[in-house]
Design a protein around this motif. Structure first.
Motif, short mmCIF file in Angstrom:
data_model
loop_
_atom_site.label_atom_id
_atom_site.label_comp_id
_atom_site.label_asym_id
_atom_site.label_seq_id
_atom_site.Cartn_x
_atom_site.Cartn_y
_atom_site.Cartn_z
N LEU A 191 24.09 41.87 47.16
CA LEU A 191 24.36 42.39 45.68
C LEU A 191 23.50 41.85 44.65
CD1 LEU A 191 28.48 42.06 46.17
CD2 LEU A 191 26.91 43.92 46.49
N ASN A 192 23.22 42.48 43.64
CA ASN A 192 22.32 42.06 42.51
C ASN A 192 23.11 41.45 41.58
OD1 ASN A 192 23.52 43.91 40.80
ND2 ASN A 192 21.97 45.55 40.80
N ASP A 193 22.15 40.89 40.48
CA ASP A 193 23.04 40.06 39.47
C ASP A 193 24.02 40.71 38.46
OD1 ASP A 193 21.21 37.91 40.39
OD2 ASP A 193 19.56 38.21 38.90
N LYS A 194 24.05 41.91 38.75
CA LYS A 194 25.15 42.68 37.66
C LYS A 194 26.48 42.56 38.21
CE LYS A 194 22.54 46.27 37.68
NZ LYS A 194 22.32 47.83 37.22
N THR A 195 26.64 42.05 39.64
CA THR A 195 27.60 41.97 40.09
C THR A 195 28.59 40.96 39.31
OG1 THR A 195 27.19 42.80 42.46
CG2 THR A 195 29.18 41.43 42.21
N ALA A 196 30.11 41.20 38.91
CA ALA A 196 30.73 40.29 38.07
C ALA A 196 32.31 40.95 38.42
CB ALA A 196 30.42 40.49 36.87
N ILE A 197 32.99 39.83 37.96
CA ILE A 197 34.57 39.99 37.88
C ILE A 197 34.84 39.91 36.39
CG2 ILE A 197 36.86 39.21 38.44
CD1 ILE A 197 35.74 38.33 40.99
N PHE A 198 35.62 40.86 35.52
CA PHE A 198 35.73 40.76 34.34
C PHE A 198 37.20 41.49 33.85
CE2 PHE A 198 32.88 44.27 35.12
CZ PHE A 198 33.43 45.15 34.75
N PRO A 199 37.70 41.30 32.70
CA PRO A 199 39.16 41.81 32.35
C PRO A 199 38.85 43.29 32.38
CG PRO A 199 38.49 39.94 31.10
CD PRO A 199 37.23 40.02 31.98
N LEU A 200 40.04 43.97 32.63
CA LEU A 200 39.94 45.49 32.42
C LEU A 200 39.94 45.83 31.12
CD1 LEU A 200 40.62 48.16 33.95
CD2 LEU A 200 42.91 47.91 33.66
N ARG A 201 40.41 45.13 30.11
CA ARG A 201 40.18 45.52 28.83
C ARG A 201 38.95 45.50 28.18
NH1 ARG A 201 45.01 44.57 25.95
NH2 ARG A 201 46.91 43.85 26.94
N ASN A 202 37.96 44.71 28.95
CA ASN A 202 36.53 44.92 28.61
C ASN A 202 36.25 46.38 28.87
OD1 ASN A 202 37.03 42.27 28.03
ND2 ASN A 202 35.46 41.48 29.29
N GLY A 203 36.87 47.31 29.62
CA GLY A 203 36.16 48.40 29.95
C GLY A 203 35.19 48.26 31.19
N ILE A 204 35.01 49.58 31.81
CA ILE A 204 34.17 49.52 32.89
C ILE A 204 32.62 50.58 32.76
CG2 ILE A 204 34.06 50.24 35.29
CD1 ILE A 204 37.07 49.85 35.55
N ASP A 205 31.79 49.91 32.80
CA ASP A 205 30.49 50.64 32.69
C ASP A 205 30.23 51.15 33.82
OD1 ASP A 205 28.05 51.66 31.91
OD2 ASP A 205 27.16 49.64 31.41
N PHE A 206 30.27 52.59 34.31
CA PHE A 206 30.00 53.46 35.15
C PHE A 206 29.74 54.97 34.94
CE2 PHE A 206 32.24 55.39 39.02
CZ PHE A 206 31.41 54.94 40.17
N LEU A 207 28.64 55.25 35.75
CA LEU A 207 28.23 56.63 35.64
C LEU A 207 27.64 57.19 34.25
CD1 LEU A 207 30.58 58.29 38.30
CD2 LEU A 207 28.26 57.30 38.54
N GLY A 208 27.09 56.27 33.57
CA GLY A 208 26.50 56.62 32.20
C GLY A 208 27.54 56.49 31.06
N PHE A 209 29.06 56.18 31.21
CA PHE A 209 30.08 56.05 30.19
C PHE A 209 30.66 54.56 30.29
CE2 PHE A 209 29.24 60.43 30.40
CZ PHE A 209 29.53 61.04 29.05
N HIS A 210 31.07 54.21 29.38
CA HIS A 210 32.02 52.91 29.14
C HIS A 210 33.24 53.34 29.06
CE1 HIS A 210 31.14 48.52 29.05
NE2 HIS A 210 32.30 48.30 28.89
N SER A 211 34.42 53.14 29.95
CA SER A 211 35.50 53.71 30.10
C SER A 211 36.49 52.54 29.64
CB SER A 211 35.85 54.32 31.29
OG SER A 211 34.94 55.39 31.62
#
Length: 404
Positions: free
Chosen positions: A249-269
């Motif tokens: 896994l690369n350095d971008k792998t992380a665990i973070f709060p769901l409230r922060n949103g998820i950066d996935f497929l060109g959008f931040h949800s």
């Protein structure tokens, strides 16, 4: 389909027709097309006599969303790749994929993955009653370049045995695998091989760990759980599994709060306090359209780009951005395009679902309407009154009368 059938003129010619779609303006395509019958006949002979070897790549870099080396195959190789992929290996490889494996498949893609993420976030809120939770977001380091050939071939061999596929097809596929270390981005087979390489991992996450809210697009995947400690334990197991596949896994792998949103497929949800999902376009995409508009302001008056090309490129970006909550943003840039070309530019309505989902929704609505009509005693629009059977005199049987 056997290897012999794959080598037939008809199959390869159909492969040529598929390979040339949206590429007929290219010189290599035009050169093949000018002698399509002779080229296909020659290719059929070379392939059937097992003298076929892939040609040299055309190499170049793409920079969206990040810098990548693309190794594009020659057109003749695209013909063979379409023939073997469309007729044999696509169904064989993808039949075992989980629903939330989104990349390089019919009816799926980035927008399907984006909609599925939204559904999973809404489902999480319904089950927990809260936007509090945790996300494990992972990305494999240099995924295509790191795929081990021996491990991949072992997986491919098991597939051949399970699906009873002609082994000559396996040897043909190995010629593509062995062209470079890892997998070249340009081959049609590479996309499927990369997905197959982590198919076992998908099933482990979904079946062994019973993770419901999981999705993967090639080497980029996420897990949503309410407990951070559980995700920390899962991350250790994921790292161990990746090590078995000779990946990391690369350095971008992380665990973070769901409230922060998820950066996935060109959008931040983002999951809101009331259970809604807001999907904002990633900043890189905004920067790209800004840069293009700046360039169009300079190039259009000089005649370096046509009005039609500007509208085509902007409409393509707008269609992608319309999958998020971006109406005001898109209207802003549409106005700037209007200033450049001097014409009104329409923008898409917000796209809330994929084409398949919309078709299923319409079918469900239709069934509900028919059910209500039936309960109300109304006739179905497809019902008809039985008509008397008409028999000609030649077909008239004893005791029957002919109705005219």
């Amino acid at each position: 389909m056997t290897f012999e059938e794959l080598c037939s003129f008809e199959v390869l010619y159909n492969g040529y027709l598929e390979a040339r779609k949206r590429k007929r303006a290219k010189a290599a395509t035009a050169q093949y097309e000018a002698n399509a019958l002779a080229c296909t006949e020659k290719l059929s002979h070379i392939l059937s006599t097992q003298k076929y070897r892939p040609s040299r790549f055309e190499t170049f870099y793409v920079y969206e969303p990040k810098k990548r080396l693309v190794q594009a195959p020659a057109f003749v190789d695209k013909v063979v790749l379409h023939a073997v992929t469309d007729n044999i290996i696509y169904d064989a490889i993808t039949s075992s994929f989980i629903r939330d494996n989104y990349a390089s498949q019919k009816g799926k893609g980035t927008h399907d993955g984006l909609m599925r993420l939204k559904q999973q976030m809404v489902d999480y809120y319904r089950k927990t009653g809260s936007a509090d939770g945790w996300v494990l977001k992972c990305d494999v380091h240099h995924f295509f370049a790191s795929i081990d050939h021996d491990l991949l071939k072992a997986k491919l061999q098991r597939l051949m045995e399970r699906k009873d596929i002609d082994w000559q097809v396996y040897y043909l596929l190995c010629t593509y695998i062995d062209t470079t270390p890892g997998l070249p981005l340009g081959y049609q087979t590479s996309q499927l091989f990369a997905l197959m390489f982590l198919d076992e991992f998908d099933h482990i996450i979904k079946e062994k760990y019973q993770i419901k809210r999981y999705g993967r697009y090639m080497d980029d995947f996420f897990v949503i759980l309410p407990d951070k400690a559980e995700l920390q334990r899962l991350l250790k197991d994921v790292q161990a599994l990746m090590s078995e596949y000779k990946l990391e896994l690369n350095d971008k792998t992380a665990i973070f709060p769901l409230r922060n949103g998820i950066d996935f497929l060109g959008f931040h949800s983002y999951l809101t306090e009331n259970g809604g999902v807001v999907q904002k376009l990633r900043q890189e995409s905004i920067n790209r359209i800004r840069g293009r508009i700046k360039k169009w302001r300079r190039d259009y008056p000089e005649g370096k780009i046509s009005k039609e090309k500007i509208v085509e490129k902007f409409t393509s970006w707008d269609a992608h951005a319309a999958h998020g909550d971006t109406h005001s943003l898109r209207r802003k840039y549409a106005d700037q395009v209007e200033e450049i070309i001097g014409e009104k530019v329409k923008i898409h309505r917000k796209i809330n679902s994929t084409r398949e989902v919309r078709a299923k929704r319409r079918l469900k609505q239709y069934k509900n309407i028919m059910k209500k009509r039936e309960l109300a005693g109304e006739p179905s629009p497809f019902s008809f009154s039985p008509q008397p059977i008409r028999i000609t005199p030649q077909g008239q049987q004893k005791g029957e009368t002919w109705q005219q």
